[in-house]
Design an enzyme around this catalytic site. Structure first.
Site, PDB file in Angstrom:
ATOM      1  N   GLY A  99       0.788  -1.233   0.000  1.00  0.00           N
ATOM      2  CA  GLY A  99       0.000   0.000   0.000  1.00  0.00           C
ATOM      3  C   GLY A  99       0.815   1.276   0.000  1.00  0.00           C
ATOM      4  N   LEU A 102       4.304   1.121  -4.469  1.00  0.00           N
ATOM      5  CA  LEU A 102       5.426   0.415  -5.099  1.00  0.00           C
ATOM      6  C   LEU A 102       4.960  -0.804  -5.900  1.00  0.00           C
ATOM      7  CD1 LEU A 102       8.291   0.548  -2.429  1.00  0.00           C
ATOM      8  CD2 LEU A 102       8.174   1.750  -4.600  1.00  0.00           C
ATOM      9  N   GLY A 103       3.658  -0.892  -6.095  1.00  0.00           N
ATOM     10  CA  GLY A 103       3.140  -1.952  -6.959  1.00  0.00           C
ATOM     11  C   GLY A 103       3.116  -3.324  -6.318  1.00  0.00           C
ATOM     12  N   SER A 104       2.974  -3.372  -4.990  1.00  0.00           N
ATOM     13  CA  SER A 104       3.015  -4.681  -4.316  1.00  0.00           C
ATOM     14  C   SER A 104       1.914  -5.608  -4.820  1.00  0.00           C
ATOM     15  CB  SER A 104       2.917  -4.520  -2.803  1.00  0.00           C
ATOM     16  OG  SER A 104       1.709  -3.875  -2.463  1.00  0.00           O
ATOM     17  N   ALA A 106       0.301  -5.642  -7.745  1.00  0.00           N
ATOM     18  CA  ALA A 106       0.565  -6.100  -9.114  1.00  0.00           C
ATOM     19  C   ALA A 106       1.712  -7.115  -9.122  1.00  0.00           C
ATOM     20  CB  ALA A 106       0.906  -4.916 -10.017  1.00  0.00           C
ATOM     21  N   ALA A 107       2.727  -6.885  -8.281  1.00  0.00           N
ATOM     22  CA  ALA A 107       3.880  -7.790  -8.268  1.00  0.00           C
ATOM     23  C   ALA A 107       3.493  -9.156  -7.698  1.00  0.00           C
ATOM     24  CB  ALA A 107       5.025  -7.180  -7.464  1.00  0.00           C
ATOM     25  N   ASP A 148       0.326  -0.260 -13.555  1.00  0.00           N
ATOM     26  CA  ASP A 148       1.066  -1.116 -12.619  1.00  0.00           C
ATOM     27  C   ASP A 148       1.309  -2.504 -13.209  1.00  0.00           C
ATOM     28  OD1 ASP A 148       0.822   1.022 -10.903  1.00  0.00           O
ATOM     29  OD2 ASP A 148       0.296  -0.201  -9.166  1.00  0.00           O
TER      30      ASP A 148
END
Ligand code: PMV
Length: 313
Positions: A99, A102-104, A106-107, A148
Protein backbone atom coordinates in the site's frame (compact mmCIF):
# COMPACT_ATOMS: atom_id res chain seq x y z
CA UNK A 1 4.03 -31.65 -11.59
CA UNK A 2 7.37 -30.13 -10.61
CA UNK A 3 7.95 -27.26 -8.23
CA UNK A 4 7.77 -23.87 -10.00
CA UNK A 5 8.84 -20.42 -8.82
CA UNK A 6 8.42 -16.94 -10.27
CA UNK A 7 9.32 -13.47 -9.09
CA UNK A 8 8.20 -9.96 -10.05
CA UNK A 9 9.71 -6.55 -9.26
CA UNK A 10 8.23 -3.52 -7.56
CA UNK A 11 7.67 -0.34 -9.56
CA UNK A 12 7.66 3.43 -9.27
CA UNK A 13 5.75 5.93 -11.36
CA UNK A 14 8.20 8.63 -12.48
CA UNK A 15 5.63 10.94 -14.11
CA UNK A 16 1.90 11.12 -14.77
CA UNK A 17 0.01 9.32 -11.99
CA UNK A 18 -3.71 10.12 -11.73
CA UNK A 19 -3.82 11.86 -15.13
CA UNK A 20 -3.07 8.39 -16.57
CA UNK A 21 -6.49 7.23 -15.32
CA UNK A 22 -7.96 9.87 -17.68
CA UNK A 23 -6.05 8.77 -20.77
CA UNK A 24 -2.92 10.92 -20.43
CA UNK A 25 0.52 9.29 -20.72
CA UNK A 26 2.62 8.27 -17.72
CA UNK A 27 6.09 6.82 -17.20
CA UNK A 28 6.77 3.91 -14.85
CA UNK A 29 9.89 1.85 -14.23
CA UNK A 30 10.54 -1.44 -12.43
CA UNK A 31 12.40 -1.49 -9.10
CA UNK A 32 14.25 -4.80 -8.92
CA UNK A 33 15.59 -4.14 -5.40
CA UNK A 34 12.22 -5.21 -4.02
CA UNK A 35 10.48 -8.37 -5.25
CA UNK A 36 7.42 -10.55 -4.85
CA UNK A 37 7.88 -14.28 -5.18
CA UNK A 38 5.48 -17.22 -5.63
CA UNK A 39 6.28 -20.93 -5.45
CA UNK A 40 4.03 -23.88 -6.26
CA UNK A 41 4.65 -27.38 -4.99
CA UNK A 42 2.65 -30.57 -5.41
CA UNK A 43 0.46 -31.52 -2.44
CA UNK A 44 -1.65 -34.55 -1.69
CA UNK A 45 -4.98 -32.79 -1.60
CA UNK A 46 -6.56 -29.34 -2.10
CA UNK A 47 -5.07 -26.04 -3.26
CA UNK A 48 -3.55 -24.28 -0.26
CA UNK A 49 -2.35 -20.66 -0.18
CA UNK A 50 0.30 -19.65 2.35
CA UNK A 51 1.31 -15.98 2.59
CA UNK A 52 3.36 -15.47 5.79
CA UNK A 53 3.86 -11.72 5.16
CA UNK A 54 0.09 -11.31 5.17
CA UNK A 55 -0.37 -13.78 8.05
CA UNK A 56 -2.51 -15.99 5.80
CA UNK A 57 -2.77 -19.79 5.40
CA UNK A 58 -6.01 -21.09 3.85
CA UNK A 59 -7.58 -23.29 1.21
CA UNK A 60 -8.55 -21.82 -2.16
CA UNK A 61 -11.95 -23.52 -1.81
CA UNK A 62 -12.58 -21.54 1.38
CA UNK A 63 -11.38 -18.13 0.19
CA UNK A 64 -13.80 -15.20 0.11
CA UNK A 65 -15.03 -13.91 -3.27
CA UNK A 66 -12.82 -10.82 -3.18
CA UNK A 67 -9.65 -12.40 -1.81
CA UNK A 68 -7.03 -10.99 -4.24
CA UNK A 69 -4.66 -13.99 -4.08
CA UNK A 70 -7.48 -16.49 -4.66
CA UNK A 71 -8.98 -14.37 -7.44
CA UNK A 72 -5.59 -14.27 -9.19
CA UNK A 73 -5.36 -18.06 -9.01
CA UNK A 74 -8.93 -18.49 -10.28
CA UNK A 75 -8.63 -16.15 -13.25
CA UNK A 76 -5.35 -17.79 -14.25
CA UNK A 77 -6.87 -21.28 -14.09
CA UNK A 78 -9.87 -20.04 -16.11
CA UNK A 79 -7.56 -18.53 -18.75
CA UNK A 80 -5.70 -21.85 -19.01
CA UNK A 81 -9.01 -23.76 -19.27
CA UNK A 82 -8.31 -25.76 -16.14
CA UNK A 83 -11.66 -26.43 -14.44
CA UNK A 84 -10.34 -28.07 -11.24
CA UNK A 85 -7.45 -26.54 -9.26
CA UNK A 86 -4.48 -28.92 -8.95
CA UNK A 87 -3.55 -30.39 -5.56
CA UNK A 88 -0.78 -27.94 -4.72
CA UNK A 89 0.60 -25.48 -2.18
CA UNK A 90 1.18 -21.89 -3.26
CA UNK A 91 3.63 -19.90 -1.12
CA UNK A 92 3.69 -16.15 -1.62
CA UNK A 93 6.20 -13.74 -0.13
CA UNK A 94 7.21 -10.17 -0.84
CA UNK A 95 9.75 -7.58 0.21
CA UNK A 96 7.64 -4.80 -1.35
CA UNK A 97 5.95 -2.67 1.32
CA UNK A 98 2.16 -2.96 0.99
CA UNK A 99 0.00 0.00 0.00
CA UNK A 100 2.86 2.43 -0.60
CA UNK A 101 2.62 2.88 -4.38
CA UNK A 102 5.43 0.41 -5.10
CA UNK A 103 3.14 -1.95 -6.96
CA UNK A 104 3.02 -4.68 -4.32
CA UNK A 105 -0.41 -5.91 -5.45
CA UNK A 106 0.56 -6.10 -9.11
CA UNK A 107 3.88 -7.79 -8.27
CA UNK A 108 2.27 -10.44 -6.04
CA UNK A 109 -0.34 -11.16 -8.73
CA UNK A 110 2.30 -11.31 -11.48
CA UNK A 111 4.42 -13.76 -9.48
CA UNK A 112 1.34 -15.95 -8.85
CA UNK A 113 0.20 -15.96 -12.50
CA UNK A 114 3.70 -16.82 -13.74
CA UNK A 115 4.37 -19.50 -11.12
CA UNK A 116 1.01 -21.15 -11.77
CA UNK A 117 1.45 -21.08 -15.55
CA UNK A 118 4.94 -22.59 -15.20
CA UNK A 119 3.73 -25.21 -12.73
CA UNK A 120 1.03 -26.27 -15.19
CA UNK A 121 3.61 -26.16 -18.00
CA UNK A 122 1.57 -23.57 -19.88
CA UNK A 123 3.89 -20.51 -19.80
CA UNK A 124 2.20 -17.22 -20.71
CA UNK A 125 3.59 -14.27 -22.68
CA UNK A 126 4.14 -11.04 -20.73
CA UNK A 127 1.14 -9.40 -22.45
CA UNK A 128 -1.11 -12.23 -21.26
CA UNK A 129 0.31 -12.08 -17.73
CA UNK A 130 -0.28 -8.32 -17.72
CA UNK A 131 -3.91 -8.74 -18.86
CA UNK A 132 -4.64 -11.29 -16.12
CA UNK A 133 -3.00 -9.12 -13.45
CA UNK A 134 -5.11 -6.18 -14.66
CA UNK A 135 -8.22 -8.22 -13.84
CA UNK A 136 -6.90 -8.83 -10.32
CA UNK A 137 -5.87 -5.15 -9.98
CA UNK A 138 -9.48 -4.11 -10.38
CA UNK A 139 -10.03 -5.55 -6.90
CA UNK A 140 -7.46 -3.24 -5.29
CA UNK A 141 -8.15 -0.11 -7.32
CA UNK A 142 -11.67 -0.10 -8.69
CA UNK A 143 -10.68 1.71 -11.91
CA UNK A 144 -6.97 1.01 -12.50
CA UNK A 145 -5.33 2.60 -15.53
CA UNK A 146 -3.32 -0.59 -16.14
CA UNK A 147 0.08 1.02 -15.64
CA UNK A 148 1.07 -1.12 -12.62
CA UNK A 149 0.41 -4.50 -14.23
CA UNK A 150 2.12 -3.38 -17.45
CA UNK A 151 5.41 -2.21 -15.94
CA UNK A 152 5.59 -5.11 -13.49
CA UNK A 153 4.72 -7.85 -16.01
CA UNK A 154 7.07 -6.48 -18.71
CA UNK A 155 9.82 -5.56 -16.19
CA UNK A 156 10.87 -2.61 -18.37
CA UNK A 157 10.48 1.18 -18.32
CA UNK A 158 7.18 2.02 -20.05
CA UNK A 159 5.54 5.09 -21.53
CA UNK A 160 1.99 4.08 -20.81
CA UNK A 161 -1.27 5.27 -22.31
CA UNK A 162 -4.42 3.51 -21.12
CA UNK A 163 -5.89 1.20 -23.74
CA UNK A 164 -2.92 1.50 -26.10
CA UNK A 165 -0.29 -1.16 -26.85
CA UNK A 166 2.72 -1.06 -24.53
CA UNK A 167 5.52 1.35 -25.52
CA UNK A 168 8.81 0.33 -23.97
CA UNK A 169 11.25 3.11 -23.26
CA UNK A 170 14.92 3.11 -24.06
CA UNK A 171 16.81 4.88 -21.28
CA UNK A 172 19.68 6.64 -23.06
CA UNK A 173 21.60 7.51 -19.88
CA UNK A 174 20.89 5.61 -16.66
CA UNK A 175 19.97 7.82 -13.70
CA UNK A 176 19.53 7.35 -9.97
CA UNK A 177 16.35 7.76 -7.98
CA UNK A 178 16.08 7.66 -4.19
CA UNK A 179 12.73 6.37 -2.94
CA UNK A 180 11.51 7.51 0.49
CA UNK A 181 8.63 5.82 2.30
CA UNK A 182 6.35 8.03 4.44
CA UNK A 183 5.36 4.94 6.40
CA UNK A 184 1.74 5.90 5.80
CA UNK A 185 -0.37 3.34 3.92
CA UNK A 186 -2.97 4.94 1.67
CA UNK A 187 -5.76 3.29 -0.30
CA UNK A 188 -5.30 3.88 -4.04
CA UNK A 189 -9.01 3.24 -4.49
CA UNK A 190 -9.89 6.06 -2.07
CA UNK A 191 -7.42 8.59 -3.48
CA UNK A 192 -8.47 7.84 -7.07
CA UNK A 193 -12.13 8.08 -5.96
CA UNK A 194 -11.54 11.50 -4.38
CA UNK A 195 -9.86 12.84 -7.53
CA UNK A 196 -12.79 11.50 -9.56
CA UNK A 197 -15.26 13.38 -7.35
CA UNK A 198 -13.36 16.63 -7.81
CA UNK A 199 -13.17 16.04 -11.57
CA UNK A 200 -16.95 15.49 -11.64
CA UNK A 201 -17.53 18.80 -9.84
CA UNK A 202 -15.09 20.80 -12.00
CA UNK A 203 -14.50 18.77 -15.17
CA UNK A 204 -12.94 21.53 -17.27
CA UNK A 205 -10.50 22.59 -14.59
CA UNK A 206 -9.41 19.01 -13.92
CA UNK A 207 -9.11 18.12 -17.61
CA UNK A 208 -6.75 21.11 -17.83
CA UNK A 209 -4.68 19.82 -14.89
CA UNK A 210 -4.52 16.35 -16.47
CA UNK A 211 -3.42 17.89 -19.78
CA UNK A 212 -0.57 19.67 -17.98
CA UNK A 213 0.51 16.47 -16.22
CA UNK A 214 0.36 14.53 -19.51
CA UNK A 215 2.47 17.19 -21.23
CA UNK A 216 5.08 16.88 -18.46
CA UNK A 217 5.21 13.09 -18.95
CA UNK A 218 5.65 13.53 -22.73
CA UNK A 219 8.51 16.00 -22.24
CA UNK A 220 10.15 13.65 -19.73
CA UNK A 221 9.96 10.82 -22.24
CA UNK A 222 11.98 12.82 -24.79
CA UNK A 223 14.64 13.68 -22.21
CA UNK A 224 14.92 10.10 -20.94
CA UNK A 225 15.09 8.58 -24.42
CA UNK A 226 17.52 11.14 -25.81
CA UNK A 227 19.71 11.20 -22.70
CA UNK A 228 20.09 14.65 -21.17
CA UNK A 229 23.68 15.63 -20.39
CA UNK A 230 22.63 16.29 -16.78
CA UNK A 231 19.59 15.56 -14.65
CA UNK A 232 18.49 19.20 -14.22
CA UNK A 233 15.83 19.29 -16.95
CA UNK A 234 14.27 16.05 -15.70
CA UNK A 235 14.41 17.33 -12.11
CA UNK A 236 12.56 20.48 -13.12
CA UNK A 237 9.80 18.39 -14.71
CA UNK A 238 9.56 16.35 -11.51
CA UNK A 239 9.05 19.51 -9.46
CA UNK A 240 6.41 20.73 -11.91
CA UNK A 241 4.63 17.40 -11.78
CA UNK A 242 4.61 17.54 -7.96
CA UNK A 243 3.12 21.03 -8.08
CA UNK A 244 0.21 19.66 -10.15
CA UNK A 245 -0.23 16.71 -7.77
CA UNK A 246 -0.48 19.22 -4.92
CA UNK A 247 -3.10 21.17 -6.86
CA UNK A 248 -5.27 18.09 -7.44
CA UNK A 249 -5.07 17.35 -3.71
CA UNK A 250 -3.15 14.09 -3.49
CA UNK A 251 -0.03 15.20 -1.61
CA UNK A 252 0.23 15.10 2.21
CA UNK A 253 2.27 16.83 4.94
CA UNK A 254 4.49 13.72 5.30
CA UNK A 255 5.16 13.61 1.56
CA UNK A 256 5.94 17.34 1.49
CA UNK A 257 8.33 16.93 4.40
CA UNK A 258 10.31 14.21 2.63
CA UNK A 259 10.25 16.06 -0.71
CA UNK A 260 11.58 19.21 0.94
CA UNK A 261 14.29 17.27 2.79
CA UNK A 262 15.45 15.60 -0.45
CA UNK A 263 15.62 18.92 -2.34
CA UNK A 264 17.52 20.56 0.53
CA UNK A 265 20.04 17.70 0.50
CA UNK A 266 20.84 18.10 -3.20
CA UNK A 267 18.13 16.27 -5.18
CA UNK A 268 17.38 18.07 -8.45
CA UNK A 269 13.72 17.11 -8.36
CA UNK A 270 11.29 15.24 -6.12
CA UNK A 271 7.66 14.24 -6.16
CA UNK A 272 5.24 11.74 -4.73
CA UNK A 273 4.98 8.45 -6.63
CA UNK A 274 1.78 6.45 -6.93
CA UNK A 275 -1.61 7.44 -5.61
CA UNK A 276 -0.41 9.83 -2.87
CA UNK A 277 -1.81 10.80 0.59
CA UNK A 278 1.05 8.66 1.89
CA UNK A 279 3.12 5.93 0.31
CA UNK A 280 6.39 6.84 -1.35
CA UNK A 281 8.09 9.88 -2.77
CA UNK A 282 10.97 9.79 -5.25
CA UNK A 283 13.95 12.08 -5.61
CA UNK A 284 16.13 12.45 -8.69
CA UNK A 285 19.78 12.76 -7.71
CA UNK A 286 22.91 13.59 -9.68
CA UNK A 287 25.19 10.59 -10.17
CA UNK A 288 27.70 11.60 -7.46
CA UNK A 289 27.67 9.01 -4.70
CA UNK A 290 28.01 11.70 -2.01
CA UNK A 291 24.76 13.41 -3.06
CA UNK A 292 22.96 10.05 -3.18
CA UNK A 293 24.15 9.31 0.37
CA UNK A 294 23.21 12.82 1.55
CA UNK A 295 19.68 12.55 0.13
CA UNK A 296 19.18 9.06 1.59
CA UNK A 297 20.37 10.30 5.00
CA UNK A 298 18.23 13.43 4.85
CA UNK A 299 15.15 11.32 4.11
CA UNK A 300 15.82 9.05 7.09
CA UNK A 301 16.42 12.09 9.31
CA UNK A 302 13.11 13.59 8.12
CA UNK A 303 11.29 10.45 9.26
CA UNK A 304 11.27 8.13 6.22
CA UNK A 305 10.23 4.62 7.25
CA UNK A 306 12.40 3.16 4.49
CA UNK A 307 14.78 4.37 1.79
CA UNK A 308 15.63 2.57 -1.47
CA UNK A 309 18.22 3.71 -3.98
CA UNK A 310 17.45 2.48 -7.49
CA UNK A 311 19.06 3.04 -10.86
CA UNK A 312 16.75 3.56 -13.84
CA UNK A 313 18.24 1.88 -16.89
O1 PMV B 1 -1.07 1.84 -7.05
P1 PMV B 1 -0.36 3.14 -7.02
O2 PMV B 1 -0.33 3.79 -5.68
O3 PMV B 1 0.96 3.09 -7.73
O4 PMV B 1 -1.24 4.19 -7.88
C1 PMV B 1 -1.46 3.96 -9.21
C2 PMV B 1 -1.39 5.23 -9.96
C3 PMV B 1 -2.70 5.95 -10.20
O5 PMV B 1 -2.48 6.71 -11.38
C4 PMV B 1 -3.01 6.89 -9.05
C5 PMV B 1 -3.87 5.01 -10.41
C6 PMV B 1 -3.83 4.21 -11.69
O6 PMV B 1 -4.63 3.27 -11.81
O7 PMV B 1 -3.05 4.52 -12.60
Amino acid sequence: MNKATATAPGKIILFGEHAVVYGRPAIAVPVARVQASATLQPATTGFRIIAPDLGRDYLLAQAGPDDPLAVTVQITLARLNIPTPPAATLRVSSTIPLGRGLGSGAAISTAIVRALARYLERPLASAEVSALVYEAEKLYHGTPSGIDNTVVAFEQPVFFVKGEPIRRMRVARPFTVVVGDTGVAASTRQVVGQVRQRWQVEPERYEGYFDEIGAIASQARVIIEQGAPDTLALGKLMRENQEMLRVIGVSSPQLERLIEAALQAGAVGAKLSGAGWGGNMIALVPAQSQVIANVAEALSAAGAAGVIVTEVR
